[in-house]
Scaffold this active site. Structure first.
Site, PDB file in Angstrom:
ATOM      1  CB  CYS A 173      -1.011  -0.242   1.377  1.00  0.00           C
ATOM      2  SG  CYS A 173      -2.017   1.406   1.774  1.00  0.00           S
ATOM      3  CG  ASP A 230      -6.593  -0.770  -5.302  1.00  0.00           C
ATOM      4  OD1 ASP A 230      -6.613  -0.095  -6.181  1.00  0.00           O
ATOM      5  OD2 ASP A 230      -5.165  -1.118  -5.347  1.00  0.00           O
ATOM      6  CG  HIS A 265      -5.634  -1.065  -2.375  1.00  0.00           C
ATOM      7  ND1 HIS A 265      -4.655  -0.708  -2.905  1.00  0.00           N
ATOM      8  CD2 HIS A 265      -4.966  -0.849  -1.678  1.00  0.00           C
ATOM      9  CE1 HIS A 265      -3.259  -0.343  -2.326  1.00  0.00           C
ATOM     10  NE2 HIS A 265      -3.940  -0.461  -1.010  1.00  0.00           N
TER      11      HIS A 265
END
Length: 296
Positions: A173, A230, A265
């Site tokens: 991330c 994502d 994600h």
């Protein structure tokens, strides 16, 4: 483990103390989950024991003379371990990041995750995501992060167990973006693995450049691992990064980005609903193979 349980970390291992309530504030680094990701998905969460490892919190001296906490794990015996910098998610070095360090240590590595927000605040203690972004994350300059990663490498070398000539970096991330930047900054780096880190963005005083801006300058090859569904990182931006890599340095051209279709994600975050077991297991195998193939 649920949000009311704490993992107590010691140099010799990890022990569970049920029924002890804990918050992120004041807890040992890597001992709890960030308040902003509660409740935890206990049914899918992976907990890697520290048997056979030396694992726990260490103090890293930074270039400006400050002490930065870091979670470090390595095999309990031997030396000359390949070194992997583990860069935190946006939530700081909480229990998941510490567990990832232990997973790398089980694979024979010296893995260390520095608390890169430590000058700005404790991300684990902030329960509101917008406050986390506003009060801590937005105030962390890339230049500071690069320097603190260099200091972490120096610490690992100084311990005498890690072989920092075999240096890798991985991040998740927020940390995925940092992997790309560090691969353009440190010529001693052998390889990086970036998990769903954004590759484009606006230039600001804190973040003057983004991965796509420095793709041509990579000094070490990077494997990018991304989710095709994502919602925060578009497939278009990832495709632009692929194109930039092809036109870049030899290390950039050696880099590659793998996208998992229909995958969100944070698919490696086993403590969150975004976790996708099959993709996470496949990506982990790819990450280990990438490091091995590139001399880490």
């Amino acid at each position: 483990m649920d949000g009311d349980r704490m993992i107590t970390l010691n140099e010799g291992g990890v022990s569970r103390r049920g029924a002890i309530k804990a918050t992120a504030t004041g807890a040992a680094l890597g001992a709890t989950f960030a308040l902003s990701v509660q409740p935890i998905q206990a049914q899918t969460m992976i907990t890697t024991p520290a048997d056979g490892l030396t694992a726990g919190v260490v103090k890293v001296k930074t270039k400006d003379g400050k002490e930065m906490d870091a979670y470090r794990a390595m095999p309990a015996s031997g030396q000359g371990f390949g070194t992997i910098l583990v860069v935190q998610e946006i939530f700081g070095v909480h229990a998941h990041i510490a567990d990832l360090c232990r997973r790398f240590a089980k694979a024979g590595y010296y893995a260390i995750a520095p608390e890169l927000y430590f000058r700005q605040g404790d991300a684990k203690a902030v329960s509101d995501m917008q406050a986390l972004l506003r009060e801590i994350v937005s105030k962390v300059p890339d230049e500071q992060v690069m320097g603190d990663l260099d200091a972490t490498v120096a610490f690992a070398k100084g311990e005498g167990k890690a072989d920092t000539a075999k240096l890798g970096i991985t991040g998740f991330c927020w940390g995925g973006r940092i992997v790309w930047l560090y691969a353009a900054q440190n010529p001693a780096l052998k390889a990086g693995v970036a998990w769903y880190g954004r590759v484009v963005g606006d230039s600001t005083p804190m973040t003057p450049k983004h991965p796509i801006d420095i793709a041509k300058d990579l000094k070490a090859p990077v494997l990018g691992l991304y989710g095709g569904a994502d919602t925060g990182i578009s497939n278009e931006s990832v495709d632009k990064m692929r194109a930039a890599l092809k036109a870049g340095s030899p290390a950039a051209q050696k880099s590659q980005i793998d996208t998992y279709p229909d995958t969100p994600h944070g698919f490696n975050a086993d403590y969150r609903p975004s976790f996708r077991k099959e993709q996470a297991e496949d990506a982990w195998k790819k990450a280990l193979a990438w490091f091995k193939a590139n001399g880490v």
